[in-house]
Write a protein that holds these residues in place. Structure first.
Motif, PDB file in Angstrom:
ATOM      1  N   ALA A 185     -17.510 -21.255  30.342  1.00  0.00           N
ATOM      2  CA  ALA A 185     -18.678 -20.912  29.304  1.00  0.00           C
ATOM      3  C   ALA A 185     -18.277 -21.381  28.029  1.00  0.00           C
ATOM      4  O   ALA A 185     -19.106 -21.201  27.041  1.00  0.00           O
ATOM      5  CB  ALA A 185     -18.904 -19.286  29.325  1.00  0.00           C
ATOM      6  N   LYS A 186     -17.518 -22.349  27.942  1.00  0.00           N
ATOM      7  CA  LYS A 186     -17.257 -23.052  26.517  1.00  0.00           C
ATOM      8  C   LYS A 186     -17.075 -24.596  26.800  1.00  0.00           C
ATOM      9  O   LYS A 186     -16.496 -25.013  27.657  1.00  0.00           O
ATOM     10  CB  LYS A 186     -15.825 -22.511  25.924  1.00  0.00           C
ATOM     11  CG  LYS A 186     -16.027 -20.930  25.467  1.00  0.00           C
ATOM     12  CD  LYS A 186     -14.564 -20.799  24.907  1.00  0.00           C
ATOM     13  CE  LYS A 186     -14.726 -19.481  24.399  1.00  0.00           C
ATOM     14  NZ  LYS A 186     -13.352 -18.866  23.677  1.00  0.00           N
ATOM     15  N   ALA A 187     -17.604 -25.281  25.902  1.00  0.00           N
ATOM     16  CA  ALA A 187     -17.563 -26.597  26.245  1.00  0.00           C
ATOM     17  C   ALA A 187     -16.323 -27.307  25.755  1.00  0.00           C
ATOM     18  O   ALA A 187     -15.452 -26.500  24.996  1.00  0.00           O
ATOM     19  CB  ALA A 187     -18.795 -27.300  25.331  1.00  0.00           C
ATOM     20  N   MET A 188     -15.778 -28.097  26.261  1.00  0.00           N
ATOM     21  CA  MET A 188     -14.655 -28.704  26.020  1.00  0.00           C
ATOM     22  C   MET A 188     -14.808 -29.294  24.448  1.00  0.00           C
ATOM     23  O   MET A 188     -15.604 -29.998  24.104  1.00  0.00           O
ATOM     24  CB  MET A 188     -14.236 -29.662  26.977  1.00  0.00           C
ATOM     25  CG  MET A 188     -13.797 -29.483  28.230  1.00  0.00           C
ATOM     26  SD  MET A 188     -13.054 -30.833  29.359  1.00  0.00           S
ATOM     27  CE  MET A 188     -11.789 -31.362  28.354  1.00  0.00           C
ATOM     28  N   HIS A 189     -13.630 -29.218  23.884  1.00  0.00           N
ATOM     29  CA  HIS A 189     -13.529 -29.588  22.609  1.00  0.00           C
ATOM     30  C   HIS A 189     -12.121 -30.196  22.220  1.00  0.00           C
ATOM     31  O   HIS A 189     -11.178 -30.501  23.078  1.00  0.00           O
ATOM     32  CB  HIS A 189     -13.635 -28.311  21.294  1.00  0.00           C
ATOM     33  CG  HIS A 189     -12.706 -27.136  21.642  1.00  0.00           C
ATOM     34  ND1 HIS A 189     -11.376 -27.377  21.207  1.00  0.00           N
ATOM     35  CD2 HIS A 189     -13.010 -26.074  22.311  1.00  0.00           C
ATOM     36  CE1 HIS A 189     -10.703 -26.158  21.484  1.00  0.00           C
ATOM     37  NE2 HIS A 189     -11.640 -25.529  22.105  1.00  0.00           N
ATOM     38  N   VAL A 190     -11.853 -30.720  21.085  1.00  0.00           N
ATOM     39  CA  VAL A 190     -10.961 -31.517  20.560  1.00  0.00           C
ATOM     40  C   VAL A 190      -9.451 -30.620  21.006  1.00  0.00           C
ATOM     41  O   VAL A 190      -8.377 -31.235  21.098  1.00  0.00           O
ATOM     42  CB  VAL A 190     -10.733 -32.102  19.098  1.00  0.00           C
ATOM     43  CG1 VAL A 190     -11.870 -32.977  18.687  1.00  0.00           C
ATOM     44  CG2 VAL A 190     -10.955 -30.918  18.177  1.00  0.00           C
ATOM     45  N   GLY A 191      -9.670 -29.420  21.132  1.00  0.00           N
ATOM     46  CA  GLY A 191      -8.368 -28.744  21.224  1.00  0.00           C
ATOM     47  C   GLY A 191      -7.814 -28.624  22.491  1.00  0.00           C
ATOM     48  O   GLY A 191      -6.588 -28.516  22.765  1.00  0.00           O
ATOM     49  N   ARG A 453     -17.918 -31.817  10.456  1.00  0.00           N
ATOM     50  CA  ARG A 453     -18.117 -31.540   8.954  1.00  0.00           C
ATOM     51  C   ARG A 453     -18.947 -30.186   8.539  1.00  0.00           C
ATOM     52  O   ARG A 453     -18.908 -29.691   7.506  1.00  0.00           O
ATOM     53  CB  ARG A 453     -19.162 -32.840   8.477  1.00  0.00           C
ATOM     54  CG  ARG A 453     -18.462 -33.913   8.256  1.00  0.00           C
ATOM     55  CD  ARG A 453     -19.313 -35.201   7.854  1.00  0.00           C
ATOM     56  NE  ARG A 453     -18.676 -36.400   8.003  1.00  0.00           N
ATOM     57  CZ  ARG A 453     -19.227 -37.511   7.570  1.00  0.00           C
ATOM     58  NH1 ARG A 453     -20.553 -37.673   7.371  1.00  0.00           N
ATOM     59  NH2 ARG A 453     -18.508 -38.629   7.610  1.00  0.00           N
ATOM     60  N   GLU A 454     -19.459 -29.617   9.581  1.00  0.00           N
ATOM     61  CA  GLU A 454     -20.205 -28.463   9.397  1.00  0.00           C
ATOM     62  C   GLU A 454     -19.114 -27.250   9.558  1.00  0.00           C
ATOM     63  O   GLU A 454     -19.517 -26.196   9.488  1.00  0.00           O
ATOM     64  CB  GLU A 454     -21.160 -28.178  10.412  1.00  0.00           C
ATOM     65  CG  GLU A 454     -22.269 -29.342  10.108  1.00  0.00           C
ATOM     66  CD  GLU A 454     -22.100 -30.765  10.749  1.00  0.00           C
ATOM     67  OE1 GLU A 454     -21.033 -30.923  11.634  1.00  0.00           O
ATOM     68  OE2 GLU A 454     -22.534 -31.624  10.041  1.00  0.00           O
ATOM     69  N   GLY A 455     -17.799 -27.545   9.979  1.00  0.00           N
ATOM     70  CA  GLY A 455     -17.114 -26.427   9.901  1.00  0.00           C
ATOM     71  C   GLY A 455     -16.632 -25.995  11.292  1.00  0.00           C
ATOM     72  O   GLY A 455     -16.005 -25.249  11.796  1.00  0.00           O
ATOM     73  N   GLY A 456     -17.303 -26.140  12.523  1.00  0.00           N
ATOM     74  CA  GLY A 456     -17.549 -25.939  13.965  1.00  0.00           C
ATOM     75  C   GLY A 456     -16.161 -27.045  14.496  1.00  0.00           C
ATOM     76  O   GLY A 456     -15.768 -27.941  14.107  1.00  0.00           O
ATOM     77  N   VAL A 457     -15.934 -26.487  15.617  1.00  0.00           N
ATOM     78  CA  VAL A 457     -15.173 -27.076  16.492  1.00  0.00           C
ATOM     79  C   VAL A 457     -15.728 -28.575  17.098  1.00  0.00           C
ATOM     80  O   VAL A 457     -16.805 -28.202  17.797  1.00  0.00           O
ATOM     81  CB  VAL A 457     -14.623 -26.392  17.712  1.00  0.00           C
ATOM     82  CG1 VAL A 457     -13.631 -27.184  18.702  1.00  0.00           C
ATOM     83  CG2 VAL A 457     -13.902 -25.154  17.246  1.00  0.00           C
ATOM     84  N   LEU A 458     -15.226 -29.615  16.880  1.00  0.00           N
ATOM     85  CA  LEU A 458     -15.741 -30.777  17.621  1.00  0.00           C
ATOM     86  C   LEU A 458     -15.560 -30.868  18.943  1.00  0.00           C
ATOM     87  O   LEU A 458     -14.644 -30.816  19.697  1.00  0.00           O
ATOM     88  CB  LEU A 458     -15.056 -32.131  16.881  1.00  0.00           C
ATOM     89  CG  LEU A 458     -15.629 -33.368  17.281  1.00  0.00           C
ATOM     90  CD1 LEU A 458     -16.802 -33.493  16.714  1.00  0.00           C
ATOM     91  CD2 LEU A 458     -14.735 -34.677  16.861  1.00  0.00           C
ATOM     92  N   LYS A 459     -16.942 -31.009  19.574  1.00  0.00           N
ATOM     93  CA  LYS A 459     -16.853 -31.321  21.056  1.00  0.00           C
ATOM     94  C   LYS A 459     -16.370 -32.424  21.624  1.00  0.00           C
ATOM     95  O   LYS A 459     -16.289 -33.540  20.966  1.00  0.00           O
ATOM     96  CB  LYS A 459     -18.396 -31.172  21.347  1.00  0.00           C
ATOM     97  CG  LYS A 459     -19.061 -29.986  21.660  1.00  0.00           C
ATOM     98  CD  LYS A 459     -20.266 -29.747  22.058  1.00  0.00           C
ATOM     99  CE  LYS A 459     -21.171 -28.430  21.937  1.00  0.00           C
ATOM    100  NZ  LYS A 459     -22.325 -28.248  22.472  1.00  0.00           N
ATOM    101  N   LEU A 460     -15.683 -32.387  22.794  1.00  0.00           N
ATOM    102  CA  LEU A 460     -14.994 -33.524  23.222  1.00  0.00           C
ATOM    103  C   LEU A 460     -15.826 -34.741  23.574  1.00  0.00           C
ATOM    104  O   LEU A 460     -15.584 -35.819  23.318  1.00  0.00           O
ATOM    105  CB  LEU A 460     -14.203 -33.198  24.634  1.00  0.00           C
ATOM    106  CG  LEU A 460     -13.131 -34.250  25.055  1.00  0.00           C
ATOM    107  CD1 LEU A 460     -12.234 -34.677  24.009  1.00  0.00           C
ATOM    108  CD2 LEU A 460     -12.535 -33.825  26.515  1.00  0.00           C
TER     109      LEU A 460
END
Length: 524
Positions: A185-191, A453-460
């Motif tokens: 339920a979560k998109a992959m991000h840089v983490g 830049r908006e402060g959110g987690v960057l999607k992969l």
């Protein structure tokens, strides 16, 4: 998602590399080190071979291993054990490319002067044209520099060999590589980037060495977050059949939500649960009913999993990463109850404030290691519980001999607890190695975990687009492939961008945090 703590990573119980190590020997070389070496590969000068030019045939192998064998021969000729001839890359490149410090230890073992031993070794080594320079430094350090011809020959031997000079291990080990994958339920991000790149590198290297490797994404798909999403979908779409306990099916085959929907829902419901205890209780109850097999919740959960895995497969494929298993925490749910009974019967589990725990602290611990929680006071399970059940499956079904967890260093305490509990309760025998492959975080230029830049987690997928665009810009600046079709230029840019992304990550020390700088990564 496992608990995190900024604590030292647990070490594996034993070293597999030591168990698989052996002294290298060419299959065509006679047993005695004093006889000529004849092996069909690249020529190099060697003092053991007769003739106007003493030659060695370089078998495909590690350069350090070859140098250690050559220097070991010289130590043996000097009357000491050849094991003192181990060669390493020099920490003082101004003195030599390679170094051997064995003369100091050898001197202690035989009661001789270390510089005398070093000089005897050097005299033997200078008889070959393999070395451009051999010298003594300090109390007996031997510094070695190869000739250009020697380096060229070694390089050519690796190029000519289909395995680049890397030999297969004598006894393959059955490895499991756990990527500590994304949550449903979560998109992959840089983490998720570092675990993916490091884990994929490990599985590729281990397979290349000849080991039996099974990679498992190990998704987070069974915790309280699933209950929270269930109550949020019910709040928005109360008329769906998944929430009618009397509905006997069949349930719709098409998901009522997309991954983007779930991505938007989760922070909303998480914030509400954090503020409202009644909502938190609803989420816990939904989680328990899901895990106990309520048909409507199971059907809805399956939709969550399907839409998530579909998107995540695309992200991993874009990175060129494949998994043998797409297991999650839910995979081992049916193993938990009987496993808990086994743990109770082992005498290692105790009741503490109504919860079932396994004390794992050891004498000599340099930090507080709290007991590992197996079940809460209400009987519900935790990530520690599913991790133990997963270990049980990997031992009994997959016959694992070495299990590597490629997970953020901040979760070190979790793995200390799980590894110790697995040993104490007999789930993992002593001859199976466990290791947390801890890594640092990828940060922005402000030194904090990378954000948009908006402060959110960057999607992969957005990060991949960024490095691809950067590679396209570099191609244009350098006027490379200008005449190529746009589709081919785009493919080149994507390949170059992904390579730069992976190299930029792997070029940093694994356990260190590092700053992601797109300009630096694309400065090729």
């Amino acid at each position: 998602m496992r608990r995190s703590a900024a604590t030292p990573a647990p070490m594996c119980r034993r070293s597999r590399s030591m168990r698989n190590s052996r002294r290298w020997s060419c299959p065509t070389r006679p047993a005695s080190s004093n006889t000529p070496w004849s092996c069909p590969s690249t020529d190099l000068i060697d003092p053991q071979c007769p003739g106007d030019r003493q030659r060695v045939r370089f078998c495909p192998m590690s350069l350090l291993a070859r140098l250690s064998e050559t220097v070991g021969d010289a130590f043996e000729a000097a009357g000491v054990d050849r094991s003192y001839g181990t060669v390493v890359v020099s920490k003082r490149p101004d003195l030599g490319q390679f170094q051997c410090t064995g003369a100091l230890a050898a001197a202690r073992s035989v009661g001789r002067n270390p510089r005398e031993i070093a000089q005897t070794v050097i005299n033997a080594l200078t008889a070959t044209e393999m070395f451009a320079a051999v010298s003594i430094a300090g109390p007996g350090f031997i510094n070695l520099t190869l000739t250009d011809a020697a380096i060229t020959a070694v390089t050519q031997a690796a190029v000519d060999d289909e395995r680049c000079g890397c030999t297969l291990v004598e006894r393959p080990v059955r490895y499991i590589v756990d990527f500590g994958g994304p949550t449903v339920a979560k998109a992959m991000h840089v983490g998720h980037l570092r675990s993916t790149i490091i884990g994929d590198s490990l599985q590729r290297l281990l397979r290349f060495l000849g080991h039996d490797v099974t990679s498992d994404i190990h998704m987070g798909d069974w915790g309280t977050q699933m209950g929270m999403l269930i109550i949020e979908v019910e709040r928005r779409y109360p008329d769906l059949p998944y929430f009618d306990a009397s509905f006997s099916g069949p349930y719709p085959t098409e998901s009522p939500v997309t991954l983007d929907d779930l991505h938007e829902m989760y922070p909303t419901v998480a914030a509400r649960v954090a503020e409202d205890e009644a909502e938190a209780e609803r989420a816990r109850r939904a989680t328990t009913e899901l895990q106990n097999g309520r048909p409507g919740y199971r059907a809805l959960w399956q939709h969550f999993a399907n839409v998530s895995i579909s998107a995540q497969r695309a992200d991993f494929e874009a990175l060129g990463v494949k998994f043998d298993l797409w297991y999650g925490e839910s995979t081992v749910h049916d193993r938990i109850a009987p496993l808990l009974e086994r743990i109770k019967s082992s005498g290692r589990a105790v009741i503490s404030d109504g919860a079932l725990v396994v004390p794992v602290a050891e004498e000599g611990d340099q930090m507080d290691i709290p007991p590992m929680l197996l079940t809460k006071s209400d009987g519900s399970y935790l990530y520690t519980t599913t991790d133990l059940a997963t270990l049980d499956q990997r031992i009994t079904e997959l016959k694992a001999e070495d299990i590597l967890y490629v997970v953020d260093a901040r979760q070190a305490l979790h793995f200390i607890q799980v590894f110790r509990a697995a040993r104490l309760t007999g789930i993992v025998p002593d001859d199976v190695a466990l290791e947390h492959i801890a890594f640092g975080t990828m940060n922005g230029t402000n030194g904090k975990p990378f954000k948009t830049r908006e402060g959110g987690v960057l999607k992969l997928k957005d990060l991949i687009a960024m490095v691809t665009d950067a590679a396209l810009a570099r191609l244009a600046e350098a006027r490379i492939a200008e005449s190529y079709p746009d589709e081919e230029r785009a493919a080149i840019a994507k390949a170059v961008g992904l390579a730069a992304l992976k190299f930029g990550d792997l070029s940093n020390h694994r356990t260190s945090n590092y700053v992601f700088d797109l300009d630096r990564f694309s400065s090729f």
